[in-house]
Each structure stands twice: as C-alpha cells, then as structure tokens.
Design an enzyme around this catalytic site. Structure first.
Site, PDB file in Angstrom:
ATOM      1  CB  SER A  77      -1.205  -0.111   1.263  1.00 47.81           C
ATOM      2  OG  SER A  77      -1.338   1.474   1.498  1.00 47.81           O
ATOM      3  CE1 TYR A 108      -0.022   4.876  -5.933  1.00 51.08           C
ATOM      4  CE2 TYR A 108       0.077   6.580  -4.424  1.00 51.08           C
ATOM      5  CZ  TYR A 108       0.287   4.970  -4.999  1.00 51.08           C
ATOM      6  OH  TYR A 108       1.370   4.182  -4.415  1.00 51.08           O
ATOM      7  CE  LYS A 130      -0.532   1.919  -4.450  1.00 49.80           C
ATOM      8  NZ  LYS A 130       0.727   0.654  -4.313  1.00 49.80           N
TER       9      LYS A 130
HETATM   10  N1  LIG Z   1       7.928   4.183  -4.775  1.00 54.15           N
HETATM   11  C1  LIG Z   1       7.195   4.657  -4.134  1.00 54.15           C
HETATM   12  O1  LIG Z   1       7.210   5.460  -3.580  1.00 54.15           O
HETATM   13  C2  LIG Z   1       6.299   4.019  -3.264  1.00 54.15           C
HETATM   14  C3  LIG Z   1       5.452   4.529  -2.255  1.00 54.15           C
HETATM   15  C4  LIG Z   1       3.989   3.715  -1.858  1.00 54.15           C
HETATM   16  C5  LIG Z   1       4.274   3.028  -2.557  1.00 54.15           C
HETATM   17  N2  LIG Z   1       4.262   2.604  -3.858  1.00 54.15           N
HETATM   18  C6  LIG Z   1       3.991   1.849  -3.820  1.00 54.15           C
HETATM   19  O2  LIG Z   1       5.223   0.183  -4.628  1.00 54.15           O
HETATM   20  C7  LIG Z   1       4.164  -0.194  -5.283  1.00 54.15           C
HETATM   21  C8  LIG Z   1       5.677  -0.797  -6.496  1.00 54.15           C
HETATM   22  O3  LIG Z   1       5.572   0.530  -7.182  1.00 54.15           O
HETATM   23  P1  LIG Z   1       7.210   1.233  -7.434  1.00 54.15           P
HETATM   24  O4  LIG Z   1       8.205   2.480  -6.743  1.00 54.15           O
HETATM   25  O5  LIG Z   1       7.973   0.027  -7.470  1.00 54.15           O
HETATM   26  O6  LIG Z   1       7.338   1.392  -9.065  1.00 54.15           O
HETATM   27  P2  LIG Z   1       7.581   0.819 -10.491  1.00 54.15           P
HETATM   28  O7  LIG Z   1       9.055   0.774 -10.592  1.00 54.15           O
HETATM   29  O8  LIG Z   1       6.594   1.437 -11.637  1.00 54.15           O
HETATM   30  O9  LIG Z   1       6.760  -0.971 -10.615  1.00 54.15           O
HETATM   31  C9  LIG Z   1       4.983  -0.942 -10.437  1.00 54.15           C
HETATM   32  C10 LIG Z   1       5.512  -2.274 -10.901  1.00 54.15           C
HETATM   33  O10 LIG Z   1       3.880  -2.621 -11.395  1.00 54.15           O
HETATM   34  C11 LIG Z   1       4.060  -2.990 -12.725  1.00 54.15           C
HETATM   35  N3  LIG Z   1       2.821  -2.537 -13.849  1.00 54.15           N
HETATM   36  C12 LIG Z   1       2.105  -1.560 -13.431  1.00 54.15           C
HETATM   37  N4  LIG Z   1       1.051  -2.146 -14.016  1.00 54.15           N
HETATM   38  C13 LIG Z   1       0.455  -3.435 -14.646  1.00 54.15           C
HETATM   39  C14 LIG Z   1      -0.214  -3.646 -14.965  1.00 54.15           C
HETATM   40  N5  LIG Z   1      -1.121  -3.332 -15.638  1.00 54.15           N
HETATM   41  N6  LIG Z   1      -0.233  -4.975 -14.551  1.00 54.15           N
HETATM   42  C15 LIG Z   1       0.412  -5.446 -14.310  1.00 54.15           C
HETATM   43  N7  LIG Z   1       1.691  -5.601 -13.950  1.00 54.15           N
HETATM   44  C16 LIG Z   1       1.445  -3.498 -13.785  1.00 54.15           C
HETATM   45  C17 LIG Z   1       5.176  -2.363 -13.483  1.00 54.15           C
HETATM   46  O11 LIG Z   1       5.533  -2.804 -14.706  1.00 54.15           O
HETATM   47  P3  LIG Z   1       5.522  -1.623 -15.606  1.00 54.15           P
HETATM   48  O12 LIG Z   1       7.629  -1.506 -15.913  1.00 54.15           O
HETATM   49  O13 LIG Z   1       4.970  -3.025 -17.005  1.00 54.15           O
HETATM   50  O14 LIG Z   1       5.032  -0.560 -15.842  1.00 54.15           O
HETATM   51  C18 LIG Z   1       6.103  -2.912 -12.464  1.00 54.15           C
HETATM   52  O15 LIG Z   1       6.798  -4.041 -12.449  1.00 54.15           O
HETATM   53  C19 LIG Z   1       3.067  -0.011  -6.459  1.00 54.15           C
HETATM   54  O16 LIG Z   1       1.737  -0.488  -5.642  1.00 54.15           O
HETATM   55  C20 LIG Z   1       3.339   1.335  -6.041  1.00 54.15           C
HETATM   56  O17 LIG Z   1       2.097   2.023  -5.247  1.00 54.15           O
HETATM   57  C21 LIG Z   1       5.700   2.761  -4.079  1.00 54.15           C
END
Ligand SMILES: NC(=O)c1ccc[n+]([C@@H]2O[C@H](COP(=O)([O-])OP(=O)(O)OC[C@H]3O[C@@H](n4cnc5c(N)ncnc54)[C@H](OP(=O)(O)O)[C@@H]3O)[C@@H](O)[C@H]2O)c1
Length: 319
Positions: free
Chosen positions: A171, A202, A206
């Site tokens: 989340s 968003y 979450k």
């Molecule tokens: N980064 C932060 O600061 C942060 C903070 C709080 C929560 N989060 C959460 O952490 C999680 C991971 O995010 P991240 O920061 O690692 O970002 P990220 O590198 O953009 O990873 C997101 C992943 O989700 C995949 N995805 C997106 N749309 C999809 C779909 N339709 N079907 C299947 N896979 C899909 C992306 O694939 P593609 O490469 O093909 O797009 C990518 O592998 C997310 O749920 C995000 O909301 C992140």
C-alpha cells in the site's frame, strides 16, 4: 496528529533494525510477486532468490519480464519463473491465474505489489474502470480471489505445512491523504472521477488495499484458514513509479526526500518472510519494518465489507 502531518513524518523513518540478510532460508517455498520486472518488486525478487525461494515474476510485458529474469540471473545466479499478468484487463487476469494454477498447486507468499500512480486521467482499464483503481485494486482483487485456493491448500513441503501462507499488500502512506473516504462513483468514468483526479484516485486505491488486507485476514481467521494478510507502506522510494513528464516538485522530492529502492524492499520483505511479522496479521507496517497506523477507516469493518461487496459485483463474471 493530522493525517497529512503523519504522512510527512513517515518520509523520515529511523534506521531499520531488520535487513534482507535476516530472511530465513526459503528452499521449497513458492513466491509470486506482481509487478516483478521493476522497482520494489524486482529488488524483492533478488533477495527472495538469494534465499532459495522459487519465485514467479509476474509482469504485463513478456519482453520486460524476460529482461528482468536475465538481470536477476546475472546478479543472483538463480532463475525466476515468468508469469504474464496484465492487471488492466480482467480477462487477462483470469488467464494468468489459470496459467499459474496449471504450474503450481500452492503459494507460500503472494506479494500484491504491482501498481500505477498518477497516470493520465484518460487512462481506463479494458473493462472501463479508472486505471489506477482498476490495476491497483480491481485487477488484484480478481487475481487474489482466483488464486486463493492455492494459498489455503496444504504445502507440498512438510516443513512449511504449519507456517501460514502470506498475502502482502504494498500500500502507501498516500492512504492518509483522502480523508478515509472511498467514493465508488469515482472508479468508473464520469464527472465524479474527473473531479476526483489522479492524486485522489491513487490515495483511494491504497486505502482500499489496507481495508482489503484487514478484511481478508479476518475472513481467513473466521474460516480457520492458515493464511495471514498484511499491508505495508514501503516508504518514499526513488523508483520508476512516476512515469511520463515529472513536475518540478516531484524532481526535487525524488532528489532530496526519496530513498533508493533497496530501502523500499525492507518493509514488504519483512512482512512476507520474518517469522515475528506474523503478529501483524490484519495490520499495517510502515518503514522501515515498524508497526504503523493507517487512516482509521482502514479498520472500519462496515467500510471493508462495502468495498468487498462492490468488488465482488465487479468481478463476478470472471470468477
Ligand atoms: N515508489 C514509491 O515511493 C512508493 C510508495 C508507496 C507505495 N508504492 C507502491 O509500491 C508498488 C511498487 O511500485 P514501485 O515504486 O516499485 O514502481 P515501479 O517500478 O513502477 O513498479 C510498478 C510495477 O507494477 C507493474 N504494473 C503496472 N501496471 C501493471 C499492469 N497493468 N499489470 C501488471 N503489472 C503492472 C509495472 O510494470 P511495467 O514496468 O510494465 O509498467 C511495474 O513492474 C506500487 O504498488 C506502488 O504503488 C511505491
């Protein structure tokens, strides 16, 4: 403390007392990570492979998935399995869960990790839901519902038969920024969705994930199933989540406030693998691997049930 102030404080957590080297040996365990081709998912898979788990890297793009698997092999010497999964399309989610169920009969750890943040407002899913809520919540809900029997099925490994399967929901502290409110009229196209905007959608997605995590935990406990469900905030992490043109404040935020992806894996990996993290069943863990408090509405049983019933209605023809 107001919820936005709580959100700001979560940006500067104290040093972690737990590290991925503390993960116990995971030989024989089946782990599935959605969004495994990049960011937090990719980095988690590294640690899971190093601890000998059999890891499925679920990604929507076969090419990106295979590239990630090659990079992981170079880094760890281990090979992850590819699972095609597009959460933007419920038919594809159905196909993906069928594919997985043909390959495995059990899941030890399911990381509900894939996600999108602030896509263009015109972006909607194949079934015409808002893209953010559709991918982060509706697609994952169907995926979990279809794979749930594999989480409750006995492990083929006698040693892990007594330890519960885990569902870990990535989340975000953004759950604190929407006043504890889910507005169902914003999840499908229309003036309410347009008015809400991507920032709000968003945050709602979450908050919904924490509500679902807690609800699944309660349902499992009531049914006597050996499954735990934990929601986490991974922290403010410099990943590829900000796609497209970044506004200046995001560039500054990334440079001065955000942490490397190696920090982002701490809290979900702790929730998914640490024996002591089982005590957080139905709860929320914040960075880095510490007990946290989501918005109080996350634990409101009535709201959880309302969300569950709404989701069941949306996915019923795919179950
Ligand atoms: N980064 C932060 O600061 C942060 C903070 C709080 C929560 N989060 C959460 O952490 C999680 C991971 O995010 P991240 O920061 O690692 O970002 P990220 O590198 O953009 O990873 C997101 C992943 O989700 C995949 N995805 C997106 N749309 C999809 C779909 N339709 N079907 C299947 N896979 C899909 C992306 O694939 P593609 O490469 O093909 O797009 C990518 O592998 C997310 O749920 C995000 O909301 C992140």
């Amino acid at each position: 403390m107001s919820h936005p102030i709580q959100w700001c404080r979560q940006a500067f957590p104290p040093a972690s007392k737990w590290h991925p080297e503390d993960i116990p040996d995971l030989s024989g365990q089946i782990v599935l990570v959605t969004g495994g081709n990049s960011g937090i998912g990719f980095e988690m898979i590294k640690s899971l492979l190093r601890k000998n788990a059999k890891v499925y890297l679920a990604a929507r793009s076969q090419q990106k998935g295979e590239e990630a698997i090659r990079a992981l092999k170079e880094d760890t010497g281990k090979t992850a399995e590819f699972l095609q999964l597009d959460l933007n399309d419920l038919v594809a989610v159905q196909r993906s869960s069928q594919d997985f169920a043909q390959r495995e009969s059990h899941i030890d750890i399911l990381f509900i990790n894939a996600g999108i943040m602030y896509p263009p407002l015109d972006q909607i899913t194949a079934q015409k839901y808002d893209a953010t809520f559709g991918v982060n919540v509706i697609g994952h809900h169907l995926f979990l519902r279809l794979l749930y029997p594999l989480l409750t099925s006995p492990s083929p490994l006698s040693q892990s038969q007594t330890s519960p399967s885990r569902i870990i929901w990535t989340s975000s502290s953004a759950n604190l920024l929407v006043n504890g409110r889910l507005d169902f009229s914003t999840f499908t196209e229309g003036p309410d969705r347009r008015k809400a905007g991507t920032f709000d959608l968003y945050g709602q997605s979450k908050l919904a994930q924490i509500q679902l995590s807690a609800y699944v935990a309660k349902r499992a406990a009531e049914a006597g199933e050996n499954v735990v469900s934990i929601a986490v905030d991974p922290g403010h992490i410099r990943s590829d989540i900000f796609r497209g043109k970044k506004p200046w404040y995001i560039i500054l935020y990334e440079k001065f406030v955000m942490y490397p992806v190696s920090y982002g894996v701490l809290t979900p990996l702790y929730a998914g693998t640490a024996p002591e993290a089982l005590e957080y069943n139905g709860k929320y863990i914040r960075p880095w691997a510490r007990p946290g408090q989501p918005h109080p509405s996350a634990y409101d049983r009535e709201q959880q049930e309302k969300l569950w019933v709404w989701l069941e209605e949306q996915v019923k023809e795919y179950l």
